[in-house]
Motif scaffolding. Structure first.
Motif, PDB file in Angstrom:
ATOM      1  N   GLU A 100       0.798  -1.093   0.035  1.00  0.00           N
ATOM      2  CA  GLU A 100      -0.105   0.031   0.006  1.00  0.00           C
ATOM      3  C   GLU A 100       0.810   1.324  -0.059  1.00  0.00           C
ATOM      4  O   GLU A 100       1.719   1.468   0.936  1.00  0.00           O
ATOM      5  CB  GLU A 100      -0.766  -0.261   1.251  1.00  0.00           C
ATOM      6  N   SER A 101       0.772   2.280  -0.983  1.00  0.00           N
ATOM      7  CA  SER A 101       1.598   3.269  -1.290  1.00  0.00           C
ATOM      8  C   SER A 101       1.122   4.076  -2.160  1.00  0.00           C
ATOM      9  O   SER A 101      -0.112   3.888  -2.980  1.00  0.00           O
ATOM     10  CB  SER A 101       2.928   2.975  -1.478  1.00  0.00           C
ATOM     11  N   TRP A 102       1.661   5.390  -2.364  1.00  0.00           N
ATOM     12  CA  TRP A 102       1.017   6.395  -3.196  1.00  0.00           C
ATOM     13  C   TRP A 102       1.135   5.723  -4.525  1.00  0.00           C
ATOM     14  O   TRP A 102       0.172   5.876  -5.348  1.00  0.00           O
ATOM     15  CB  TRP A 102       1.746   7.682  -3.184  1.00  0.00           C
ATOM     16  N   PHE A 103       2.221   4.793  -4.851  1.00  0.00           N
ATOM     17  CA  PHE A 103       2.386   4.517  -6.316  1.00  0.00           C
ATOM     18  C   PHE A 103       1.387   3.477  -6.697  1.00  0.00           C
ATOM     19  O   PHE A 103       0.646   3.678  -7.596  1.00  0.00           O
ATOM     20  CB  PHE A 103       3.725   3.689  -6.318  1.00  0.00           C
ATOM     21  N   LYS A 104       0.811   2.551  -5.682  1.00  0.00           N
ATOM     22  CA  LYS A 104      -0.209   1.616  -5.761  1.00  0.00           C
ATOM     23  C   LYS A 104      -1.604   2.456  -6.122  1.00  0.00           C
ATOM     24  O   LYS A 104      -2.255   1.989  -6.885  1.00  0.00           O
ATOM     25  CB  LYS A 104      -0.271   0.852  -4.655  1.00  0.00           C
ATOM     26  N   LYS A 105      -1.774   3.516  -5.350  1.00  0.00           N
ATOM     27  CA  LYS A 105      -2.945   4.220  -5.235  1.00  0.00           C
ATOM     28  C   LYS A 105      -3.082   5.094  -6.750  1.00  0.00           C
ATOM     29  O   LYS A 105      -4.099   4.877  -7.384  1.00  0.00           O
ATOM     30  CB  LYS A 105      -3.110   5.477  -4.510  1.00  0.00           C
ATOM     31  N   PHE A 106      -1.741   5.454  -7.375  1.00  0.00           N
ATOM     32  CA  PHE A 106      -1.610   6.087  -8.605  1.00  0.00           C
ATOM     33  C   PHE A 106      -2.135   4.877  -9.511  1.00  0.00           C
ATOM     34  O   PHE A 106      -2.830   5.399 -10.673  1.00  0.00           O
ATOM     35  CB  PHE A 106      -0.232   6.496  -8.737  1.00  0.00           C
ATOM     36  N   VAL A 107      -1.504   3.788  -9.677  1.00  0.00           N
ATOM     37  CA  VAL A 107      -1.580   3.001 -10.523  1.00  0.00           C
ATOM     38  C   VAL A 107      -3.231   2.393 -10.460  1.00  0.00           C
ATOM     39  O   VAL A 107      -3.829   2.280 -11.674  1.00  0.00           O
ATOM     40  CB  VAL A 107      -0.878   1.449 -10.358  1.00  0.00           C
ATOM     41  N   ARG A 108      -3.784   2.410  -9.451  1.00  0.00           N
ATOM     42  CA  ARG A 108      -5.003   1.972  -9.278  1.00  0.00           C
ATOM     43  C   ARG A 108      -6.060   2.961  -9.896  1.00  0.00           C
ATOM     44  O   ARG A 108      -7.150   2.745 -10.516  1.00  0.00           O
ATOM     45  CB  ARG A 108      -5.499   1.647  -7.904  1.00  0.00           C
ATOM     46  N   SER A 109      -5.638   4.252  -9.597  1.00  0.00           N
ATOM     47  CA  SER A 109      -6.715   5.450 -10.325  1.00  0.00           C
ATOM     48  C   SER A 109      -6.501   5.567 -11.850  1.00  0.00           C
ATOM     49  O   SER A 109      -7.382   5.715 -12.355  1.00  0.00           O
ATOM     50  CB  SER A 109      -6.211   6.676  -9.603  1.00  0.00           C
ATOM     51  N   MET A 110      -5.288   5.215 -12.263  1.00  0.00           N
ATOM     52  CA  MET A 110      -5.123   5.251 -13.772  1.00  0.00           C
ATOM     53  C   MET A 110      -5.829   4.128 -14.258  1.00  0.00           C
ATOM     54  O   MET A 110      -6.393   4.277 -15.393  1.00  0.00           O
ATOM     55  CB  MET A 110      -3.659   5.096 -13.863  1.00  0.00           C
ATOM     56  N   THR A 111      -5.636   2.977 -13.728  1.00  0.00           N
ATOM     57  CA  THR A 111      -6.734   1.804 -14.327  1.00  0.00           C
ATOM     58  C   THR A 111      -8.027   2.029 -14.328  1.00  0.00           C
ATOM     59  O   THR A 111      -8.650   1.927 -15.243  1.00  0.00           O
ATOM     60  CB  THR A 111      -6.467   0.569 -13.239  1.00  0.00           C
ATOM     61  N   ASN A 112      -8.449   2.937 -13.192  1.00  0.00           N
ATOM     62  CA  ASN A 112     -10.013   3.229 -13.274  1.00  0.00           C
ATOM     63  C   ASN A 112     -10.066   4.197 -14.447  1.00  0.00           C
ATOM     64  O   ASN A 112     -11.285   4.208 -15.392  1.00  0.00           O
ATOM     65  CB  ASN A 112     -10.335   3.931 -11.900  1.00  0.00           C
ATOM     66  N   ASN A 113      -9.300   5.148 -14.650  1.00  0.00           N
ATOM     67  CA  ASN A 113      -9.490   6.123 -15.779  1.00  0.00           C
ATOM     68  C   ASN A 113      -9.462   5.532 -16.946  1.00  0.00           C
ATOM     69  O   ASN A 113     -10.220   5.951 -18.083  1.00  0.00           O
ATOM     70  CB  ASN A 113      -8.445   7.104 -15.538  1.00  0.00           C
ATOM     71  N   LEU A 114      -8.542   4.346 -17.111  1.00  0.00           N
ATOM     72  CA  LEU A 114      -8.416   3.850 -18.452  1.00  0.00           C
ATOM     73  C   LEU A 114      -9.544   2.994 -18.959  1.00  0.00           C
ATOM     74  O   LEU A 114     -10.171   3.206 -19.877  1.00  0.00           O
ATOM     75  CB  LEU A 114      -7.321   2.594 -18.292  1.00  0.00           C
ATOM     76  N   ALA A 115     -10.495   2.569 -17.644  1.00  0.00           N
ATOM     77  CA  ALA A 115     -11.619   1.784 -17.987  1.00  0.00           C
ATOM     78  C   ALA A 115     -12.806   3.031 -18.426  1.00  0.00           C
ATOM     79  O   ALA A 115     -13.685   2.482 -19.024  1.00  0.00           O
ATOM     80  CB  ALA A 115     -12.253   1.237 -16.739  1.00  0.00           C
ATOM     81  N   GLY A 116     -12.337   4.317 -18.146  1.00  0.00           N
ATOM     82  CA  GLY A 116     -13.541   5.403 -18.593  1.00  0.00           C
ATOM     83  C   GLY A 116     -13.320   5.804 -19.840  1.00  0.00           C
ATOM     84  O   GLY A 116     -14.244   6.417 -20.390  1.00  0.00           O
ATOM     85  N   VAL A 117     -12.114   5.469 -20.319  1.00  0.00           N
ATOM     86  CA  VAL A 117     -11.700   6.290 -21.653  1.00  0.00           C
ATOM     87  C   VAL A 117     -12.685   5.672 -22.696  1.00  0.00           C
ATOM     88  O   VAL A 117     -12.972   4.483 -22.982  1.00  0.00           O
ATOM     89  CB  VAL A 117     -10.313   5.920 -22.102  1.00  0.00           C
ATOM     90  N   PRO A 118     -13.599   6.467 -23.708  1.00  0.00           N
ATOM     91  CA  PRO A 118     -14.129   6.191 -24.606  1.00  0.00           C
ATOM     92  C   PRO A 118     -13.548   5.338 -25.801  1.00  0.00           C
ATOM     93  O   PRO A 118     -12.381   5.483 -25.930  1.00  0.00           O
ATOM     94  CB  PRO A 118     -14.430   7.689 -25.207  1.00  0.00           C
ATOM     95  N   SER A 119     -14.251   4.581 -26.041  1.00  0.00           N
ATOM     96  CA  SER A 119     -13.458   3.332 -27.069  1.00  0.00           C
ATOM     97  C   SER A 119     -13.163   4.043 -28.442  1.00  0.00           C
ATOM     98  O   SER A 119     -12.211   3.284 -28.841  1.00  0.00           O
ATOM     99  CB  SER A 119     -14.634   2.176 -27.274  1.00  0.00           C
ATOM    100  N   ILE A 120     -13.696   4.684 -28.600  1.00  0.00           N
ATOM    101  CA  ILE A 120     -13.098   5.603 -30.220  1.00  0.00           C
ATOM    102  C   ILE A 120     -11.841   5.999 -29.801  1.00  0.00           C
ATOM    103  O   ILE A 120     -10.827   5.897 -30.841  1.00  0.00           O
ATOM    104  CB  ILE A 120     -14.316   6.485 -30.621  1.00  0.00           C
ATOM    105  N   VAL A 121     -11.535   6.502 -28.630  1.00  0.00           N
ATOM    106  CA  VAL A 121     -10.229   6.859 -28.479  1.00  0.00           C
ATOM    107  C   VAL A 121      -9.044   5.773 -28.244  1.00  0.00           C
ATOM    108  O   VAL A 121      -8.218   5.662 -28.833  1.00  0.00           O
ATOM    109  CB  VAL A 121     -10.115   7.862 -27.070  1.00  0.00           C
ATOM    110  N   PHE A 122      -9.704   4.640 -27.647  1.00  0.00           N
ATOM    111  CA  PHE A 122      -8.707   3.302 -28.211  1.00  0.00           C
ATOM    112  C   PHE A 122      -8.449   3.293 -29.564  1.00  0.00           C
ATOM    113  O   PHE A 122      -7.562   2.766 -29.787  1.00  0.00           O
ATOM    114  CB  PHE A 122      -9.522   2.300 -27.439  1.00  0.00           C
ATOM    115  N   GLY A 123      -9.572   3.116 -30.287  1.00  0.00           N
ATOM    116  CA  GLY A 123      -9.521   2.965 -31.650  1.00  0.00           C
ATOM    117  C   GLY A 123      -8.056   3.712 -32.418  1.00  0.00           C
ATOM    118  O   GLY A 123      -7.555   3.408 -32.957  1.00  0.00           O
ATOM    119  N   LEU A 124      -8.459   5.070 -31.766  1.00  0.00           N
ATOM    120  CA  LEU A 124      -7.347   6.144 -32.659  1.00  0.00           C
ATOM    121  C   LEU A 124      -6.172   5.674 -31.951  1.00  0.00           C
ATOM    122  O   LEU A 124      -5.212   5.834 -32.919  1.00  0.00           O
ATOM    123  CB  LEU A 124      -7.803   7.450 -32.113  1.00  0.00           C
TER     124      LEU A 124
END
Lengths: 289, 252, 222
Positions: A100-124
């Motif tokens: 448990e550290s800031w890094f873990k929190k950071f990675v986790r929030s990034m993962t969550n953000n990634l899940a929210g990225v619109p799929s068309i952006v992934f396509g691009l």
């Protein structure tokens, strides 16, 4: 008398609340059935042996959709082959190894953000990286990788949640017997998690098989009446095919039944994959009980 | 005086800044049962976990001094913790069988330690279950899940699991606190039987349990080992007033 | 077998051993009077130390069992009754020792006639019989034999009541031996006490087996 009044007003509130909840639930189920029914009714007439096994003909107004079925299956398999192991392994790393550290929190929030990225952006992004920079061109591999990237967060999160739900007492029991961390994870913790990890897999498969945007620029062919020979081939895919048939076919009116048939096949595939995964989950659940 | 099985010399343990154990000196002879008693948070469980270094799993733990098993300091740099834990069986407060079959639960310790010989594993599983007084109850359902048996049986399974790796010491952390009185009595009788072959240290909140099963009793309070003596002495004539107050239920 | 059972079994065995020892002490006292045997007197003195040691050991064992195992119900009654039986047995041991001391102070052996007139030997026999009955009861955990002692004790009481007259008659007959004859009175008194102690023991056995308190009751029936 007073007590009776309070009681009846309470009962009334109860009844109103209960009936509201029930009505809403029925509505949701109702809508689901309407959609399914609509597609089945419109699409069933298009389903035939030729439709399922044949190539599209006559400007996609006749013939079959076999290349699209095969294409979608290829993309599902390819993306899972890529995303499932990576997702599960990073989920294990995140939950079991990373303290448990800031890094873990950071990675986790990034993962969550990634899940929210619109799929068309992934396509691009997929187009820029896989198609152009890595030179895969429009191909199964580029499409699979793009789709894989898109569902990676889902798999990581479900794996992590599954691992988190395993009681520490079981891990400690294993350590106390002289098992190493790796042995503990592999022999005790993961088997407990299989059902939940498979749930993540189901979600990912449904998502991958239905997405259009990420494959638009990376793999999907407008019209390609042959089966792929290698992972560097372009393929047709059911969702994109559906889009094409509905909006930009040679004769939209004529291909309408084909579109409904395609939708029906897509739904059927997702349903079959779900059923299979459910059976797998039940199997592992049974093993635990 | 016979050879010591377990010893602690000037042992201190810190969780970060908090000193959980203060200068503990403790000895246990082979084939004895020692009970650790004391109010919650007194350090008895922490001390128990020092013998197989289960405290290592907690972040920020630091120790000074020695705890030795057969004269070897378990906190020595040369000690492999996984190897250490094979010599020291441990049973926990809540039965924690693995979600595997009864057979596989007992075989687990052998398998993770690289035992491949099938007949050896089978023999060991059977003998461990017999030793844990569970064989008669489960011999027809070894393939069944360990989660399907009762809590008391699960706890005895956990004891069998610990016995299978042939430890010389068994640590028990309130092994009967989650069980009904009948199961508790069975566990206590079992512990008393196991004394023949093992050195046992048992943490308990239940004073009567300490009286019933142990040869020696150690009373902990606020990280100090206040008094350690024969159980009969502790229960009839404790030297320390704190010990007396605790065992008579006047505090804690 | 559970740990507590093992401990209780051991306590019972030790109690039985002490019981037998006390019975043998009383038997020696009887023989010593009959045969006027100095050796037996010395043996009683030596064995008295063993009886005392037994008393201490049983006391400690009872204390430990109470402290460590918190026995309840019949187990608790057993430990409590052993605690009291132990006390009574030790007292009986003391009487045997007291009798032996009196024999030592006696100058000449008692004549058969005197012993018969004072019923000393039959008192011994009744007292020993009572002790053996209670021991048997304790061993077998049945109270039939134990409750017989209440009626047997009446014989001892009766002799005790008539003792003053009997002894003074003997003294009148042979005034020179008055000192020795008075020893006989103390034997009678002591044996009467042995009977009372044995009755107490029988009451404890009934308490253990039936959870009934017979103490201070006139009518000692169940």
């Amino acid at each position: 008398m007073l007590i009776k009044n309070i009681k009846s007003s309470k009962n009334l509130k109860q009844a109103v609340a209960f009936n509201t909840f029930r009505a809403v639930s029925f509505m949701v189920v109702g809508i689901l059935f309407v959609i399914l029914g609509f597609i089945i009714v419109r699409g069933i007439s298009a389903i035939s042996w030729e439709f399922l096994t044949g190539m599209p003909k006559e400007g996609m107004t006749e013939g079959g959709i076999l290349p699209a079925i095969v294409g979608t299956l290829c993309l599902v398999a390819g993306s899972m082959l890529f995303a499932f192991p990576i997702g599960v392994l990073s989920g294990i790393y995140m939950n079991e190894y990373l303290k448990e550290s800031w890094f873990k929190k950071f990675v986790r929030s990034m993962t969550n953000n990634l899940a929210g990225v619109p799929s068309i952006v992934f396509g691009l992004f997929g187009m820029a990286l896989f198609v152009q920079d890595l030179g895969f061109g429009d191909s199964i591999i580029a499409g699979s990788l793009t789709l894989g990237l898109m569902v990676l967060p889902i798999i990581i999160r479900t794996t992590e949640e599954a691992l988190k739900s395993v009681e520490d007492s079981v891990r400690i029991g294993s350590y106390a017997l002289g098992a190493t961390k790796l042995q503990t994870i592999r022999r005790v913790v993961l088997p407990i998690c299989y059902p939940n990890i498979i749930t993540g897999l189901i979600l990912s498969v449904s998502r991958v098989s239905g997405e259009t945007a990420p494959i638009l620029f990376t793999v999907a062919a407008y019209f390609l009446p042959r089966l792929p020979h290698s992972i560097f081939d372009q393929v047709m895919a059911l969702p994109y095919h559906l889009y094409v048939l509905t909006t930009s076919g040679t004769d939209i009116e004529k291909s309408r039944p084909m579109a409904y048939g395609t939708a029906l096949v897509l739904i059927a595939i997702v349903l079959i994959v779900n059923l299979f995964a459910n059976m797998l989950r039940k199997h592992y659940n049974k093993k635990l009980k | 005086m016979s050879k010591l099985k377990v010893e602690a010399r000037d042992f201190n343990l810190y969780y970060g800044d908090f000193q959980a154990l203060k200068n503990i000196n403790f000895q246990a002879e082979p084939n004895t049962i020692t009970a650790f008693i004391g109010p919650s948070g007194c350090g008895k469980s922490t001390f128990l976990r020092s013998f197989n270094r289960m405290n290592d799993l907690i972040v920020g733990v630091r120790t000074t001094g020695e705890t030795t098993i057969d004269g070897v300091n378990v906190y020595d740099k040369s000690i492999n913790v996984d190897e250490l834990r094979k010599q020291v069986g441990m049973v926990f407060q809540k039965p924690n069988p693995f979600p595997k079959s009864i057979f596989e639960n007992v075989a687990y310790g052998l398998r993770v330690n690289g035992v491949k010989d099938k007949t050896f594993i089978e023999e060991k599983v059977v003998s461990s279950l017999k030793q844990a007084a569970l064989w008669e109850e489960v011999k027809d359902k070894l393939k069944k899940s360990a989660l399907a048996i009762s809590g008391g049986q699960q706890q005895r399974l956990c004891i069998a699991r610990a016995l299978a790796i042939s430890p010389s010491i068994i640590l028990m952390d309130e092994p009967a606190s989650a069980l009904d009185p009948i199961s508790t009595a069975k566990i206590e009788d079992l512990v008393y039987e196991l004394k023949k072959d093992y050195t046992i240290i048992i943490v308990t909140h239940n004073m009567q349990q300490a009286g019933r099963v142990s040869d020696r009793t150690a009373f902990f309070y606020m990280g100090d080992l206040v008094e350690c003596d024969d159980t009969t002495t502790i229960f009839t004539n404790p030297k320390n007033i704190q010990t007396q107050n605790y065992i008579t239920g006047r505090f804690g | 077998m559970s740990h507590l059972n093992t401990e209780l079994e051991r306590l019972k065995e030790d109690t039985i051993e002490m019981w037998s020892l006390v019975i043998s002490q009383l038997e020696r006292a009887k023989l010593a009077i009959e045969n006027f045997d100095d050796n037996l007197v010395n043996e009683i003195g030596a064995n008295e130390k063993r009886v005392d040691a037994f008393e201490l050991k049983l006391d400690m064992d009872c204390e430990n069992i109470l402290a460590l195992f918190n026995p309840v119900a019949n187990d608790l009654r057993f430990v409590l009754s052993v605690l009291k039986i132990n006390y009574n047995l030790e007292r009986i041991g003391d009487y045997a020792k007291g009798i032996s001391r009196c024999i030592k102070q006696t100058k000449e052996p008692f004549s058969d006639e005197v012993l018969r007139e004072t019923h000393i030997i039959s008192m011994f026999e009744v007292a020993l019989d009572m002790l053996k009955c209670t021991l048997e009861s304790f061993e077998n955990e049945t109270n039939q034999q134990a409750i017989t002692v209440f009626s047997k004790d009446e014989y001892l009481d009766q002799i005790n009541r008539e003792a003053n007259k009997a002894i003074s008659d003997i003294i009148k007959k042979d005034i020179d031996k008055a000192e020795d004859t008075l020893q006989l009175l103390s034997f009678i008194r002591k044996l009467e006490r042995v009977g009372d102690q044995t009755q107490n023991i029988a009451e404890e056995i009934v308490f253990y087996l039936e959870a009934k308190v017979l103490k201070h009751k006139k009518n000692k029936t169940l």
